[in-house]
Design a protein around this motif. Structure first.
Motif, PDB file in Angstrom:
ATOM      1  N   ASP A   1      21.554  21.294  -4.754  1.00 52.28           N
ATOM      2  CA  ASP A   1      22.284  21.258  -6.017  1.00 52.28           C
ATOM      3  C   ASP A   1      21.913  20.026  -6.843  1.00 52.28           C
ATOM      4  OD1 ASP A   1      23.860  22.817  -7.479  1.00 52.28           O
ATOM      5  OD2 ASP A   1      25.744  22.373  -6.443  1.00 52.28           O
ATOM      6  N   GLY A   2      20.650  19.684  -6.849  1.00 51.63           N
ATOM      7  CA  GLY A   2      20.191  18.545  -7.640  1.00 51.63           C
ATOM      8  C   GLY A   2      20.052  17.269  -6.835  1.00 51.63           C
ATOM      9  N   ARG A   3      20.711  17.206  -5.690  1.00 50.37           N
ATOM     10  CA  ARG A   3      20.620  15.992  -4.866  1.00 50.37           C
ATOM     11  C   ARG A   3      19.527  16.164  -3.812  1.00 50.37           C
ATOM     12  NH1 ARG A   3      24.606  16.173  -1.707  1.00 50.37           N
ATOM     13  NH2 ARG A   3      25.414  18.147  -2.458  1.00 50.37           N
ATOM     14  N   ASP A   4      19.241  15.071  -3.135  1.00 51.19           N
ATOM     15  CA  ASP A   4      18.261  15.086  -2.035  1.00 51.19           C
ATOM     16  C   ASP A   4      16.894  15.590  -2.490  1.00 51.19           C
ATOM     17  OD1 ASP A   4      20.301  14.158  -0.402  1.00 51.19           O
ATOM     18  OD2 ASP A   4      20.905  16.185   0.191  1.00 51.19           O
ATOM     19  N   PHE A   5      16.535  15.209  -3.707  1.00 54.49           N
ATOM     20  CA  PHE A   5      15.246  15.658  -4.245  1.00 54.49           C
ATOM     21  C   PHE A   5      14.078  14.874  -3.652  1.00 54.49           C
ATOM     22  CE2 PHE A   5      16.591  12.137  -6.800  1.00 54.49           C
ATOM     23  CZ  PHE A   5      15.424  11.421  -7.047  1.00 54.49           C
ATOM     24  N   SER A   6      14.397  13.718  -3.039  1.00 56.71           N
ATOM     25  CA  SER A   6      13.328  12.900  -2.471  1.00 56.71           C
ATOM     26  C   SER A   6      13.686  12.548  -1.040  1.00 56.71           C
ATOM     27  CB  SER A   6      13.159  11.625  -3.305  1.00 56.71           C
ATOM     28  OG  SER A   6      12.087  10.858  -2.798  1.00 56.71           O
ATOM     29  N   THR A   7      12.691  12.596  -0.163  1.00 53.64           N
ATOM     30  CA  THR A   7      12.957  12.334   1.257  1.00 53.64           C
ATOM     31  C   THR A   7      12.205  11.093   1.722  1.00 53.64           C
ATOM     32  OG1 THR A   7      11.094  13.734   1.850  1.00 53.64           O
ATOM     33  CG2 THR A   7      13.277  14.767   1.859  1.00 53.64           C
ATOM     34  N   ALA A   8      12.688  10.538   2.826  1.00 54.40           N
ATOM     35  CA  ALA A   8      11.960   9.465   3.523  1.00 54.40           C
ATOM     36  C   ALA A   8      12.121   9.770   5.009  1.00 54.40           C
ATOM     37  CB  ALA A   8      12.534   8.104   3.162  1.00 54.40           C
ATOM     38  N   PHE A   9      11.281  10.663   5.494  1.00 54.66           N
ATOM     39  CA  PHE A   9      11.412  11.093   6.890  1.00 54.66           C
ATOM     40  C   PHE A   9      11.053   9.945   7.839  1.00 54.66           C
ATOM     41  CE2 PHE A   9      11.031  15.355   5.021  1.00 54.66           C
ATOM     42  CZ  PHE A   9      12.075  15.990   5.694  1.00 54.66           C
ATOM     43  N   VAL A  10      11.764   9.897   8.942  1.00 51.48           N
ATOM     44  CA  VAL A  10      11.470   8.932   9.999  1.00 51.48           C
ATOM     45  C   VAL A  10      11.117   9.737  11.249  1.00 51.48           C
ATOM     46  CG1 VAL A  10      12.431   7.121  11.471  1.00 51.48           C
ATOM     47  CG2 VAL A  10      13.068   7.238   9.041  1.00 51.48           C
ATOM     48  N   VAL A  11      10.013   9.370  11.870  1.00 49.28           N
ATOM     49  CA  VAL A  11       9.599  10.085  13.077  1.00 49.28           C
ATOM     50  C   VAL A  11      10.484   9.643  14.238  1.00 49.28           C
ATOM     51  CG1 VAL A  11       7.721  10.413  14.737  1.00 49.28           C
ATOM     52  CG2 VAL A  11       7.238  10.385  12.273  1.00 49.28           C
ATOM     53  N   ARG A  12      11.123  10.595  14.891  1.00 52.46           N
ATOM     54  CA  ARG A  12      11.990  10.291  16.035  1.00 52.46           C
ATOM     55  C   ARG A  12      11.219  10.354  17.340  1.00 52.46           C
ATOM     56  NH1 ARG A  12      15.711   7.840  13.201  1.00 52.46           N
ATOM     57  NH2 ARG A  12      16.364   9.104  11.429  1.00 52.46           N
ATOM     58  N   GLU A  13      10.254  11.253  17.362  1.00 55.28           N
ATOM     59  CA  GLU A  13       9.559  11.500  18.623  1.00 55.28           C
ATOM     60  C   GLU A  13       8.247  12.201  18.319  1.00 55.28           C
ATOM     61  OE1 GLU A  13      11.745  14.255  20.997  1.00 55.28           O
ATOM     62  OE2 GLU A  13      10.316  14.122  22.661  1.00 55.28           O
ATOM     63  N   HIS A  14       7.232  11.903  19.101  1.00 57.42           N
ATOM     64  CA  HIS A  14       6.019  12.718  18.980  1.00 57.42           C
ATOM     65  C   HIS A  14       5.326  12.810  20.326  1.00 57.42           C
ATOM     66  CE1 HIS A  14       3.906   8.818  18.537  1.00 57.42           C
ATOM     67  NE2 HIS A  14       2.867   9.487  19.007  1.00 57.42           N
TER      68      HIS A  14
ATOM     69  N   SER B   1       8.763   8.764  -1.760  1.00 60.14           N
ATOM     70  CA  SER B   1       9.441   7.532  -1.337  1.00 60.14           C
ATOM     71  C   SER B   1       8.437   6.495  -0.844  1.00 60.14           C
ATOM     72  CB  SER B   1      10.450   7.845  -0.230  1.00 60.14           C
ATOM     73  OG  SER B   1       9.806   8.527   0.832  1.00 60.14           O
ATOM     74  N   ALA B   2       7.267   6.947  -0.398  1.00 53.83           N
ATOM     75  CA  ALA B   2       6.235   6.010   0.049  1.00 53.83           C
ATOM     76  C   ALA B   2       5.469   5.420  -1.131  1.00 53.83           C
ATOM     77  CB  ALA B   2       5.265   6.732   0.988  1.00 53.83           C
ATOM     78  N   GLY B   3       5.761   5.920  -2.323  1.00 58.88           N
ATOM     79  CA  GLY B   3       5.041   5.449  -3.509  1.00 58.88           C
ATOM     80  C   GLY B   3       3.966   6.419  -3.947  1.00 58.88           C
ATOM     81  N   PHE B   4       3.898   7.553  -3.312  1.00 62.57           N
ATOM     82  CA  PHE B   4       2.870   8.546  -3.650  1.00 62.57           C
ATOM     83  C   PHE B   4       3.335   9.345  -4.869  1.00 62.57           C
ATOM     84  CE2 PHE B   4       1.103  12.855  -3.221  1.00 62.57           C
ATOM     85  CZ  PHE B   4      -0.241  12.550  -3.226  1.00 62.57           C
TER      86      PHE B   4
ATOM     87  N   GLU C   1       0.824  -1.203   0.000  1.00 61.16           N
ATOM     88  CA  GLU C   1       0.000   0.000   0.000  1.00 61.16           C
ATOM     89  C   GLU C   1       0.865   1.263   0.000  1.00 61.16           C
ATOM     90  OE1 GLU C   1      -1.755   1.227   3.931  1.00 61.16           O
ATOM     91  OE2 GLU C   1      -1.230  -0.865   4.361  1.00 61.16           O
ATOM     92  N   VAL C   2       0.214   2.382  -0.263  1.00 60.58           N
ATOM     93  CA  VAL C   2       0.919   3.662  -0.296  1.00 60.58           C
ATOM     94  C   VAL C   2       0.378   4.539   0.839  1.00 60.58           C
ATOM     95  CG1 VAL C   2       1.286   5.765  -1.630  1.00 60.58           C
ATOM     96  CG2 VAL C   2       1.348   3.545  -2.765  1.00 60.58           C
ATOM     97  N   PRO C   3       1.122   4.621   1.939  1.00 67.06           N
ATOM     98  CA  PRO C   3       0.646   5.488   3.018  1.00 67.06           C
ATOM     99  C   PRO C   3       0.810   6.957   2.626  1.00 67.06           C
ATOM    100  CG  PRO C   3       2.755   4.486   3.608  1.00 67.06           C
ATOM    101  CD  PRO C   3       2.420   4.006   2.230  1.00 67.06           C
ATOM    102  N   VAL C   4      -0.269   7.726   2.697  1.00 68.82           N
ATOM    103  CA  VAL C   4      -0.198   9.137   2.301  1.00 68.82           C
ATOM    104  C   VAL C   4      -0.191   9.989   3.565  1.00 68.82           C
ATOM    105  CG1 VAL C   4      -1.240  10.972   0.946  1.00 68.82           C
ATOM    106  CG2 VAL C   4      -1.372   8.608   0.148  1.00 68.82           C
ATOM    107  N   ALA C   5       0.949  10.580   3.852  1.00 72.05           N
ATOM    108  CA  ALA C   5       1.109  11.363   5.076  1.00 72.05           C
ATOM    109  C   ALA C   5       0.587  12.785   4.873  1.00 72.05           C
ATOM    110  CB  ALA C   5       2.585  11.399   5.457  1.00 72.05           C
ATOM    111  N   VAL C   6       0.467  13.525   5.974  1.00 78.27           N
ATOM    112  CA  VAL C   6       0.033  14.920   5.848  1.00 78.27           C
ATOM    113  C   VAL C   6       1.029  15.697   4.983  1.00 78.27           C
ATOM    114  CG1 VAL C   6      -1.322  14.985   7.975  1.00 78.27           C
ATOM    115  CG2 VAL C   6       1.093  15.600   8.051  1.00 78.27           C
ATOM    116  N   LEU C   7       2.294  15.264   5.010  1.00 77.08           N
ATOM    117  CA  LEU C   7       3.265  15.766   4.032  1.00 77.08           C
ATOM    118  C   LEU C   7       3.599  14.553   3.146  1.00 77.08           C
ATOM    119  CD1 LEU C   7       6.091  18.233   4.385  1.00 77.08           C
ATOM    120  CD2 LEU C   7       6.705  15.977   3.548  1.00 77.08           C
ATOM    121  N   PRO C   8       2.914  14.431   2.022  1.00 73.99           N
ATOM    122  CA  PRO C   8       3.058  13.207   1.232  1.00 73.99           C
ATOM    123  C   PRO C   8       4.457  13.102   0.627  1.00 73.99           C
ATOM    124  CG  PRO C   8       1.105  14.473   0.563  1.00 73.99           C
ATOM    125  CD  PRO C   8       1.946  15.361   1.415  1.00 73.99           C
ATOM    126  N   GLU C   9       4.979  11.893   0.635  1.00 74.63           N
ATOM    127  CA  GLU C   9       6.335  11.676   0.118  1.00 74.63           C
ATOM    128  C   GLU C   9       6.335  10.669  -1.019  1.00 74.63           C
ATOM    129  OE1 GLU C   9       7.966  10.677   4.153  1.00 74.63           O
ATOM    130  OE2 GLU C   9       9.629  11.917   3.408  1.00 74.63           O
TER     131      GLU C   9
END
Ligand code: DGJ
Length: 731
Positions: A100-113, A86-89, A76-84
């Protein structure tokens, strides 16, 4: 069972009870899923789900997961409030930018909430996430206020050493597939907030605004709703992007996501570059859910009214000089106008454009914020003293962000104007925009406004902004400037308010061109429109009220012939329209005859009696069958009292119209329903020889349910006329 075995977690990542949160407030539930350590997903935003125990919540999550078929990636494709992505969205991404052209795609990991309850009853979810590989940190805030209003915003931090160029940050909320229709707004000068309805089909409805101000044609509130939704019926989900610069609001539907609503700032390439440790904070994106648009609007209104800075004193009847004298400033004329205003009951007098520098018309003088010695040899003192001597507050028009090239300021500091290095932007209304991110320009404006507020007894600033930002660059660096300008304006307003806490500020922008919740965080009312034609105002105010409570919408009684349309309207239509707002007058009362002044005084007096109700109650609109006749009103928060207007905007298909309904009252209570003076005078076909049985001071006694479901026959009105109906609960 290990995390990897559970079927309610995103594969391969930990899961525990606190990854799932159910926030509830005022009839709204928000279920947020943080399982798997990826950014939060909203499983439900809408009707209150009641108290759910953890097992039910877990099963809600399980039953929300689709069969993973047809997605762009396996699973499945989890769609976050900030869709990414990397999740397939593969819809509009939440974050765009590169190093400078790199880091165009993110995969954030939640550290704490954390989830906390604030003093005002708001439930707040704070999420700290990072993507170590991309060198980015993300702090998300999701709030559900006590009024059931949702809002979220994000702060992005560059945790790496080299610069990250941010292109955009979009926050979204999901809506279900049952939301099949969209409503949003367009508009132009003197016709703000024109509604537009479309089907919610696959694809993106993208409302980009590059005016450098909120704009007449901002999406305003973008609503998705169930089929045929109206003011009283149908589930509706609406988002508002609270930003006074370039911004974006969208609705998106695809085969793998039934619906997203979202918003964010619209950035020009290169406008936001984060050096090591640099941060960017997005606008607040608000979400309001309800059954019917009145319920959606009610959440915004109740939340705004609960803010500490919300104006709570009676909204003073305001005389604005603009359409009365335009640039013809003359002490005798203006004091006479003040006398006439005081005589009919005005409480505030606002001196509009034309009092400073060489500003005798709109071609010159903007930026020279010194009282014109030619027109005002003794300064504004004689006028201010006269006005305050009459017991009225004094207000002054300013347009701090603007400058005419034909001004001392522009001549002395041509580099203070927003521009690209080699050329000035094309002028608009003969003016340019001052670069408030330029420290000296900012300091000059702050000093000038501060000095005026210190010298004169000024209770109110009408803060205008009369052009779009075109080619708006910081001349020195050659970089795009709307983002910096927007922040600088907020800072300027904040600083002035701190120095002069008692001064109220109106947000005006060639009428209603700057109406959003971020400017309203620092201002006390908005000027609804430069169009004071009551017929147009019925629509403009009705839709502005979807976001803004009536007490913050400037609504004036103009002269007999509307300056912006040439239409002529009876005073009762003009005043009965302005009554549902913060009422003012913009008419050269020196030309009004005694009868007109007496009639206006009666309306002013009615406004004073009714503003307590109008400015604290709930606005309601009947969903009419015949669009030519509109019923709208305000019901007291405790249901004890209500004022309605029956408005004939055109001739009706049927004669008479049939029964009109009056919604929003306590269904089981009985109300004394009767015409409300001075809106009791019927001007319409047959009104001189026919009568309506209940149209007497004694009126009728009906329950709220009868009024909402059956309704009553209203007088036959000429088009572009209105009458008022009062409903008071009988003990
Ligand atoms: C535009 C505003 O909307 C008007 O009310 C008036 O203040 C003019 N500007 C003055 O230039």
């Amino acid at each position: 069972m290990s995390a990897a075995q559970r079927d309610d977690a995103v594969p391969g990542t930990p899961d525990h009870d606190t990854d799932l949160h159910h926030l509830r407030a005022d009839g709204v539930s928000l279920v947020v899923d943080l399982a798997g350590g990826t950014l939060p997903r909203v499983l439900h935003w809408g009707a209150d789900l009641g108290d759910l125990d953890p097992d039910v919540l877990h099963d809600l999550r399980r039953v929300s997961r689709p069969m993973p078929i047809g997605f762009p990636v396996d699973g499945e494709v989890p769609v976050a409030v900030l869709p990414e992505q990397s999740a397939g969205f593969l819809g509009t991404p939440g974050l765009t930018g590169t190093r400078d052209g790199r880091d165009f795609s993110t995969a954030f990991v939640v550290r704490e909430h954390t989830v906390a309850r604030l003093d005002d009853g708001t439930q707040r979810l704070d999420v700290h996430a990072s993507d170590a590989d991309a060198g980015l940190g993300l702090d998300l805030v999701v709030e559900l206020t006590a009024q059931g209003l949702l809002r979220q915003r994000a702060t992005l931090t560059n945790t790496a050493d080299d610069t990250y160029a941010l292109d955009g940050l979009l926050l979204t909320l999901p809506v279900p597939a049952t939301a099949t229709e969209l409503l949003d707004f367009s508009g132009r000068w003197a016709r703000e907030r024109s509604p537009q309805r479309t089907a919610f089909t696959h694809g993106t409805r993208l409302r980009d605004n590059r005016r450098g101000r909120t704009g007449y044609d901002t999406a305003f509130v973008l609503v998705a709703g169930t089929h045929g939704f109206g003011h009283r019926a149908g589930q509706v989900w609406g988002v508002h992007t609270a930003w006074s610069g370039n911004h974006r609001t969208l609705a998106e539907r695809s085969h793998y996501h039934p619906g997203l609503l979202g918003g964010g700032e619209l950035l020009t390439p290169g406008e936001v570059r984060l050096d090591a440790g640099g941060t960017y904070t997005s606008p607040w994106v608000y979400g309001s859910w309800g059954v019917g648009l009145d319920a959606l609007a009610g959440r915004f209104h109740r939340w705004m009214r609960a803010r500490p800075q919300h104006p709570r004193t009676p909204r003073p009847v305001t005389l604005n000089t603009w359409e009365a004298v335009y640039f013809q400033h003359d002490l005798g004329r203006l004091t006479e106008l003040a006398d006439a205003a005081a005589a009919i009951g005005a409480e505030r007098y606002v001196l509009d454009d034309g009092w400073f520098g060489s500003r005798r018309d709109d071609t010159r003088g903007l930026g020279d914020w010194y009282v014109s010695a030619d027109v005002w040899p003794d300064g504004l003192h004689p006028l201010v003293d006269h006005v305050t001597g009459l017991g009225l507050q004094f207000g002054l028009w300013v347009e701090p962000e603007m400058v005419n090239p034909d001004s001392d300021l522009a001549r002395a500091h041509p580099d203070w104007m927003l521009q690209v290095p080699s050329r000035l932007p094309r002028p608009a209304r003969h003016q340019q925009v001052l670069d408030l991110a330029h420290p000296e320009a900012y300091a000059y404006i702050l000093e000038r406004l501060d000095a005026l507020l210190r010298e004169y007894d000024i209770a109110y600033l009408k803060w205008d902004h009369n052009r779009d930002l075109v080619d708006a660059g910081h001349g020195r660096s050659g970089t795009a400037g709307v983002h910096g300008q927007t922040l600088a304006v907020y800072r300027l307003l904040d600083e002035l308010r701190e120095r002069h806490p008692g001064v109220e500020i109106e947000s005006c922008s060639s009428g209603g061109g700057r109406v959003d919740l971020e400017i309203l965080a620092r201002t006390d009312r908005i000027w609804g429109s430069d169009c004071i034609d009551a017929l147009e105002r019925q629509q403009i105010q009705r839709w502005t009220n979807l976001l803004v409570p009536l007490e913050l919408i400037g609504a004036h009684v103009g002269s007999g012939t509307a300056h912006s349309t040439g239409r002529r309207h009876a005073l009762s239509f003009r005043a009965g329209t302005a009554l549902f707002g913060h009422l003012g007058i913009e008419w050269d009362l020196r030309e009004a005859d005694d009868a007109q002044r007496a009639e206006l005084a009666a309306w002013v007096s009615a406004y004073k009696d009714l503003r307590g109700l109008l400015h604290t109650g709930t606005t309601v609109h009947a969903d009419g069958v015949d669009p030519s006749h509109q019923v709208h009103g305000v019901v007291a928060a405790d249901g004890s009292d209500a004022l309605f207007a029956v408005v004939a905007t055109a001739t009706s298909e049927s004669l008479p119209t049939g029964r009109l309904t009056f919604p929003g009252l306590d269904p089981d209570a009985t109300y004394h329903v009767r015409p409300q003076p001075p809106g009791d005078v019927v001007e319409g076909l047959g009104s001189h020889w026919l009568s309506l049985p209940w149209w007497t001071p004694d009126g009728a006694r009906l329950t709220g349910r009868v009024l909402a479901e059956v309704g009553l026959q209203a007088p036959v009105l000429f088009p572009e006329h209105l009458v008022l109906v009062r409903a008071t609960r009988v003990a």
